[in-house]
Design a protein around this motif. Structure first.
Motif, PDB file in Angstrom:
ATOM      1  N   LYS A  97      48.857  34.134  45.576  1.00 40.77           N
ATOM      2  CA  LYS A  97      49.085  35.570  45.773  1.00 40.77           C
ATOM      3  C   LYS A  97      47.838  36.390  45.461  1.00 40.77           C
ATOM      4  O   LYS A  97      47.871  37.623  45.538  1.00 40.77           O
ATOM      5  CB  LYS A  97      50.239  36.034  44.886  1.00 40.77           C
ATOM      6  CG  LYS A  97      51.588  35.442  45.269  1.00 40.77           C
ATOM      7  CD  LYS A  97      52.702  36.022  44.396  1.00 40.77           C
ATOM      8  CE  LYS A  97      54.039  35.450  44.807  1.00 40.77           C
ATOM      9  NZ  LYS A  97      55.145  35.989  43.978  1.00 40.77           N
ATOM     10  N   ARG A  98      46.767  35.701  45.044  1.00 45.79           N
ATOM     11  CA  ARG A  98      45.516  36.400  44.704  1.00 45.79           C
ATOM     12  C   ARG A  98      45.772  37.455  43.637  1.00 45.79           C
ATOM     13  O   ARG A  98      45.238  38.571  43.699  1.00 45.79           O
ATOM     14  CB  ARG A  98      44.867  37.034  45.937  1.00 45.79           C
ATOM     15  CG  ARG A  98      44.487  36.043  47.022  1.00 45.79           C
ATOM     16  CD  ARG A  98      43.687  36.695  48.133  1.00 45.79           C
ATOM     17  NE  ARG A  98      43.339  35.758  49.177  1.00 45.79           N
ATOM     18  CZ  ARG A  98      42.547  36.044  50.198  1.00 45.79           C
ATOM     19  NH1 ARG A  98      41.997  37.245  50.284  1.00 45.79           N
ATOM     20  NH2 ARG A  98      42.290  35.140  51.113  1.00 45.79           N
ATOM     21  N   THR A  99      46.581  37.095  42.669  1.00 50.84           N
ATOM     22  CA  THR A  99      46.983  38.065  41.654  1.00 50.84           C
ATOM     23  C   THR A  99      46.918  37.444  40.265  1.00 50.84           C
ATOM     24  O   THR A  99      47.285  36.281  40.074  1.00 50.84           O
ATOM     25  CB  THR A  99      48.412  38.571  41.926  1.00 50.84           C
ATOM     26  OG1 THR A  99      48.456  39.158  43.228  1.00 50.84           O
ATOM     27  CG2 THR A  99      48.823  39.628  40.904  1.00 50.84           C
ATOM     28  N   SER A 156      48.235  35.238  33.114  1.00 53.58           N
ATOM     29  CA  SER A 156      48.534  34.159  34.047  1.00 53.58           C
ATOM     30  C   SER A 156      47.958  34.529  35.406  1.00 53.58           C
ATOM     31  O   SER A 156      47.605  35.683  35.650  1.00 53.58           O
ATOM     32  CB  SER A 156      50.038  33.909  34.140  1.00 53.58           C
ATOM     33  OG  SER A 156      50.705  35.065  34.617  1.00 53.58           O
ATOM     34  N   ARG A 157      47.856  33.542  36.254  1.00 52.56           N
ATOM     35  CA  ARG A 157      47.323  33.800  37.579  1.00 52.56           C
ATOM     36  C   ARG A 157      48.149  33.074  38.622  1.00 52.56           C
ATOM     37  O   ARG A 157      48.680  32.007  38.369  1.00 52.56           O
ATOM     38  CB  ARG A 157      45.849  33.405  37.649  1.00 52.56           C
ATOM     39  CG  ARG A 157      45.582  31.909  37.456  1.00 52.56           C
ATOM     40  CD  ARG A 157      44.093  31.635  37.166  1.00 52.56           C
ATOM     41  NE  ARG A 157      43.249  32.073  38.261  1.00 52.56           N
ATOM     42  CZ  ARG A 157      41.958  32.358  38.144  1.00 52.56           C
ATOM     43  NH1 ARG A 157      41.379  32.283  36.961  1.00 52.56           N
ATOM     44  NH2 ARG A 157      41.243  32.742  39.166  1.00 52.56           N
ATOM     45  N   ILE A 194      41.037  34.905  31.592  1.00 55.19           N
ATOM     46  CA  ILE A 194      41.612  33.645  32.032  1.00 55.19           C
ATOM     47  C   ILE A 194      40.568  32.904  32.846  1.00 55.19           C
ATOM     48  O   ILE A 194      39.904  33.482  33.716  1.00 55.19           O
ATOM     49  CB  ILE A 194      42.924  33.851  32.824  1.00 55.19           C
ATOM     50  CG1 ILE A 194      43.588  32.507  33.134  1.00 55.19           C
ATOM     51  CG2 ILE A 194      42.699  34.678  34.084  1.00 55.19           C
ATOM     52  CD1 ILE A 194      45.022  32.633  33.616  1.00 55.19           C
ATOM     53  N   THR A 195      40.434  31.613  32.564  1.00 56.60           N
ATOM     54  CA  THR A 195      39.413  30.819  33.249  1.00 56.60           C
ATOM     55  C   THR A 195      39.939  30.290  34.582  1.00 56.60           C
ATOM     56  O   THR A 195      41.122  30.421  34.910  1.00 56.60           O
ATOM     57  CB  THR A 195      38.999  29.626  32.373  1.00 56.60           C
ATOM     58  OG1 THR A 195      40.102  28.696  32.301  1.00 56.60           O
ATOM     59  CG2 THR A 195      38.645  30.069  30.960  1.00 56.60           C
ATOM     60  N   VAL A 196      39.060  29.666  35.340  1.00 55.85           N
ATOM     61  CA  VAL A 196      39.467  29.087  36.623  1.00 55.85           C
ATOM     62  C   VAL A 196      40.428  27.924  36.426  1.00 55.85           C
ATOM     63  O   VAL A 196      41.155  27.551  37.344  1.00 55.85           O
ATOM     64  CB  VAL A 196      38.249  28.650  37.452  1.00 55.85           C
ATOM     65  CG1 VAL A 196      37.419  29.871  37.838  1.00 55.85           C
ATOM     66  CG2 VAL A 196      37.413  27.631  36.712  1.00 55.85           C
ATOM     67  N   LEU A 207      40.806  34.413  44.555  1.00 55.03           N
ATOM     68  CA  LEU A 207      40.610  34.485  43.110  1.00 55.03           C
ATOM     69  C   LEU A 207      40.375  33.130  42.441  1.00 55.03           C
ATOM     70  O   LEU A 207      39.975  33.088  41.278  1.00 55.03           O
ATOM     71  CB  LEU A 207      41.835  35.125  42.439  1.00 55.03           C
ATOM     72  CG  LEU A 207      41.885  36.644  42.349  1.00 55.03           C
ATOM     73  CD1 LEU A 207      43.158  37.087  41.649  1.00 55.03           C
ATOM     74  CD2 LEU A 207      40.661  37.183  41.619  1.00 55.03           C
ATOM     75  N   ASP A 208      40.620  32.045  43.149  1.00 56.68           N
ATOM     76  CA  ASP A 208      40.689  30.751  42.484  1.00 56.68           C
ATOM     77  C   ASP A 208      39.365  30.305  41.861  1.00 56.68           C
ATOM     78  O   ASP A 208      39.352  29.459  40.982  1.00 56.68           O
ATOM     79  CB  ASP A 208      41.234  29.681  43.421  1.00 56.68           C
ATOM     80  CG  ASP A 208      40.451  29.590  44.716  1.00 56.68           C
ATOM     81  OD1 ASP A 208      40.426  28.508  45.312  1.00 56.68           O
ATOM     82  OD2 ASP A 208      39.889  30.617  45.136  1.00 56.68           O
TER      83      ASP A 208
END
Length: 123
Positions: free
Chosen positions: A76-78, A71-72, A51-53, A29-30
């Motif tokens: 955890k790819r979440t 939030s990211r 949400i941006t990178v 996801l990053d």
């Protein structure tokens, strides 16, 4: 298999809180911008936030400002949607979606979508 899976939807009383999760599988996801969307009963799907990178959050819907946060956790790819002070009008199916270009209120920009999770706010 590349997919997004939302979870965390539930029945909650007005004023309550929920945290939705958007988990990615098959890709990291990053490098993705993640949008959250909602479809209320009988209405079109609308964009809520993104949400941006670089972890900056953009809220597109005035009614969620101050109540919802995104939030990211790339490890955890979440991505999470924390929803506080929930109102009956927050009821709907919540979706996450991604793209690698930018945050936008235009849903056509997002090319990967989850299946949605139901949130019901009712006493």
């Amino acid at each position: 298999q590349v997919q997004l899976v939302e979870s965390g939807g539930d029945l909650v009383q007005p004023g309550g809180s929920l945290r939705l999760s958007c988990a990615a599988s098959g890709f990291a996801l990053d490098t993705y911008f993640i949008g959250w969307f909602r479809q209320a009963p009988g209405k079109e799907r609308e964009v809520l936030s993104c949400i941006t990178v670089s972890d900056r959050t953009v809220h597109y819907l005035d009614s969620v400002k101050g109540r919802f946060s995104v939030s990211r956790d790339n490890a955890k790819r979440t991505v999470y949607l924390q929803m506080n002070s929930l109102r009956p009008e927050d009821t709907g199916v919540y979706y996450c979606a991604t793209n690698q270009a930018y945050c936008s209120r235009a849903q056509s920009v997002y090319d990967k979508w989850g299946q949605g999770t139901q949130v019901t706010v009712s006493s």
